[in-house]
Design a protein around this motif. Sequence first.
Motif, short mmCIF file in Angstrom:
data_model
loop_
_atom_site.label_atom_id
_atom_site.label_comp_id
_atom_site.label_asym_id
_atom_site.label_seq_id
_atom_site.Cartn_x
_atom_site.Cartn_y
_atom_site.Cartn_z
N GLU A 1 -3.89 87.44 -61.78
CA GLU A 1 -3.93 86.31 -60.85
C GLU A 1 -3.82 86.84 -59.42
OE1 GLU A 1 -1.45 82.19 -59.81
OE2 GLU A 1 -0.94 83.41 -61.57
N LEU A 2 -4.59 86.25 -58.52
CA LEU A 2 -4.50 86.61 -57.11
C LEU A 2 -3.37 85.83 -56.48
CD1 LEU A 2 -6.13 88.46 -55.18
CD2 LEU A 2 -7.26 86.40 -54.36
N ALA A 3 -2.40 86.52 -55.89
CA ALA A 3 -1.21 85.87 -55.36
C ALA A 3 -1.54 84.91 -54.21
CB ALA A 3 -0.19 86.91 -54.90
N SER A 4 -2.58 85.22 -53.44
CA SER A 4 -2.84 84.44 -52.23
C SER A 4 -3.45 83.07 -52.51
CB SER A 4 -3.78 85.23 -51.30
OG SER A 4 -5.01 85.50 -51.95
N ASP A 5 -4.34 82.97 -53.51
CA ASP A 5 -5.01 81.68 -53.73
C ASP A 5 -5.02 81.23 -55.18
OD1 ASP A 5 -6.91 83.27 -54.97
OD2 ASP A 5 -8.49 82.90 -53.50
N GLY A 6 -4.39 81.97 -56.08
CA GLY A 6 -4.27 81.54 -57.46
C GLY A 6 -5.47 81.82 -58.34
N PHE B 1 -12.30 92.35 -55.51
CA PHE B 1 -11.09 92.50 -54.70
C PHE B 1 -10.76 93.99 -54.53
CE2 PHE B 1 -10.60 88.58 -57.19
CZ PHE B 1 -10.45 87.65 -56.17
N PRO B 2 -10.14 94.34 -53.39
CA PRO B 2 -9.66 95.71 -53.24
C PRO B 2 -8.48 95.97 -54.19
CG PRO B 2 -9.77 94.57 -51.12
CD PRO B 2 -9.92 93.53 -52.18
N LEU B 3 -8.44 97.14 -54.75
CA LEU B 3 -7.28 97.53 -55.55
C LEU B 3 -6.04 97.60 -54.65
CD1 LEU B 3 -8.89 100.34 -57.73
CD2 LEU B 3 -7.99 98.17 -58.59
N GLY B 4 -4.86 97.46 -55.27
CA GLY B 4 -3.62 97.57 -54.51
C GLY B 4 -2.70 96.39 -54.75
N HIS B 5 -2.01 95.96 -53.71
CA HIS B 5 -1.04 94.88 -53.83
C HIS B 5 -1.74 93.52 -53.76
CE1 HIS B 5 2.54 97.42 -53.61
NE2 HIS B 5 1.92 98.12 -52.68
N GLY B 6 -0.96 92.46 -54.06
CA GLY B 6 -1.47 91.11 -53.93
C GLY B 6 -1.87 90.46 -55.23
N PHE B 7 -1.50 91.08 -56.38
CA PHE B 7 -1.87 90.56 -57.68
C PHE B 7 -0.63 90.21 -58.50
CE2 PHE B 7 -5.25 93.46 -56.38
CZ PHE B 7 -6.37 92.66 -56.52
N LEU B 8 -0.81 89.31 -59.46
CA LEU B 8 0.25 88.92 -60.38
C LEU B 8 -0.24 89.15 -61.81
CD1 LEU B 8 1.29 85.46 -58.85
CD2 LEU B 8 2.32 87.70 -58.36
N VAL B 9 0.63 89.68 -62.64
CA VAL B 9 0.37 89.78 -64.08
C VAL B 9 1.55 89.13 -64.79
CG1 VAL B 9 0.14 91.34 -66.05
CG2 VAL B 9 -1.04 91.86 -63.92
N ASP B 10 1.27 88.09 -65.57
CA ASP B 10 2.33 87.33 -66.22
C ASP B 10 3.33 86.79 -65.21
OD1 ASP B 10 1.21 87.77 -68.73
OD2 ASP B 10 2.36 89.61 -69.04
N GLY B 11 2.82 86.43 -64.03
CA GLY B 11 3.66 85.84 -63.00
C GLY B 11 4.45 86.81 -62.17
#
Length: 290
Positions: free
Chosen positions: A43-48, A73-83
């Motif tokens: 999941e993308l943290a910024s827009d869901g 998307f660029p690899l790196g921060h800003g993602f969610l896995v299982d919340g």
Amino acid sequence: MPNPTHTSNGPDRYGDDVLAGDWRARGRKVIPTVEAERDLVVELASDGFCGAVVAVNAQHVTLEDRLGKTRLFPLGHGFLVDGEAVQLVRPKPKAPAGRLRTASGSFAVDPAQAKARVALPSRIFVEGRHDAELVEKVWGADLRVEGVVVEYLEGVDVLAEHLDEFRPGPGRRAGILVDHLVPGSKEQRIADAVMRGPHGANVLVVGHPYIDVWQAVKPARVGREAWPVIPRGTEWKHGICEAFGWPHAEQADIARAWQRILGQVRGYGDLEPALLARVEELIDFVTAPA
């Protein structure tokens, strides 16, 4: 010897070096790294936006949502896995475990030990380009080792004429894979006529029950529990794309839809057994000693 961390009035609150160690990281939450393995749901943290990993390179990851929409998307921060927040990184190359297998499940032949093969006189014929591309993706390595060429007919209606031109005979067999080969169908009548005809002794016609080879891909690979039922009178591939919410106005849209489906096929486990068995049967037929 006096304890430097104590004074005559008790423990010295200033005796320890408060700057020792990584003092900046104290109390800071550590974001774990997760390899962007195929099919990982992110999941993308910024827009869901939520999707499964379908591709990754050195700098970017491609996610596909349940409707088939893809975003890069660029690899790196800003993602969610299982919340939970994660940092996505490119997967590390995996060392081969034991003897490698091809996409069809066969043991792979070491290229250094494989001898160049001249194509066999025998051939496998399939109905269309999509059939040929699917067979190549799953069985291509095996067919190259055996020297078997796969050609497509552009429709089963021309099968008899094509065989007259190919001229099957001993040591020159023709194996044919037909879509929608079910009792009472047009395809079954054509197959029966060919097998009774002058080339029947050196021809094998087999088929799968699906309307189109698209259906031979397990629906789970495109995020569905089952392939949609398309009403009579609606061109099947256009109906499938419409049911999936994919563009389907032009032939180029259909071609892109097929590439999307084909891209989800990793090996024989993504195909229905009814197709697997028939292709293996044809390979055995055209490679059997004359």
